[in-house]
Design an enzyme around this catalytic site. Sequence first.
Site, PDB file in Angstrom:
ATOM      1  CB  VAL A 149      36.726  10.162  30.796  1.00 47.30           C
ATOM      2  CG1 VAL A 149      37.647   9.675  29.691  1.00 47.30           C
ATOM      3  CG2 VAL A 149      35.470  10.812  30.208  1.00 47.30           C
ATOM      4  CB  VAL A 150      38.488   5.516  30.442  1.00 47.32           C
ATOM      5  CG1 VAL A 150      39.180   6.450  29.454  1.00 47.32           C
ATOM      6  CG2 VAL A 150      39.501   4.811  31.304  1.00 47.32           C
ATOM      7  CB  VAL A 188      40.355   3.343  34.872  1.00 46.68           C
ATOM      8  CG1 VAL A 188      41.287   3.906  35.948  1.00 46.68           C
ATOM      9  CG2 VAL A 188      41.024   2.185  34.152  1.00 46.68           C
ATOM     10  CB  CYS A 189      38.033   7.598  35.693  1.00 47.84           C
ATOM     11  SG  CYS A 189      39.710   7.761  35.037  1.00 47.84           S
ATOM     12  CB  VAL A 190      33.245   5.086  35.682  1.00 47.01           C
ATOM     13  CG1 VAL A 190      31.844   4.755  36.199  1.00 47.01           C
ATOM     14  CG2 VAL A 190      33.216   6.377  34.867  1.00 47.01           C
TER      15      VAL A 190
END
Length: 209
Positions: free
Chosen positions: A113-114, A117-119
């Site tokens: 998440v999110v 961005v984070c993935v």
Amino acid sequence: MNPTYKKLDKNNAAVLLVDHQTGLINLVQDYTPNEFKNNVLAIANVAKYFNLPTILTTSFEDGPNGPLVPELKEMFPNTPYVARPGQINAWDNEDFVKAVKATGKKQLIIAGVVTEVCVAFPALSAIEEGFDVFIVTDASGTFNKDTRDGALMRMVQAGAQPLNWFAVACELHRDWRNDIEGLGTLFSNHIPNYRNLMNSYASRSKQAA
């Protein structure tokens, strides 16, 4: 050049669960809260079932992002856990990258998440360093479907493969005969209707015996 089918290999895969934090998950709107929690716990259980190296990481826990959701802490008490002090891209954190490379695996199964961005950021960074990246679409969440689709398109264009947690499990398992009851139980715990299949199978098996 024809595209090649890169299959997930349980002997060469690691799972990265990125920023499933109590604050950030409130931003997830492309799945209902219950759906998303079920999907995240499902991919976590897939990791445990196949005994895949698993790395947990969070970003800026002291801020509004909040701590890691407690269920993941409970499921992986002894796994590498990297609480990043501020880096948005997990791949910018030296301890995280060291933990990933220490697994010795070249296939990275990523959820977080999110999504955009984070993935996406660590996925793109890992691809750049030669890893094969598989995105768990339904255990990654963001603001809306359009945002998710754009993020997945960006990652796919770079070479990532999107799968849901069910497809991840099936590709790792390869053959039902490896373990019918074990995988069937995992599916039943996260897909209510799947329990009907397993009950039907159990009934037929008893009749055959």
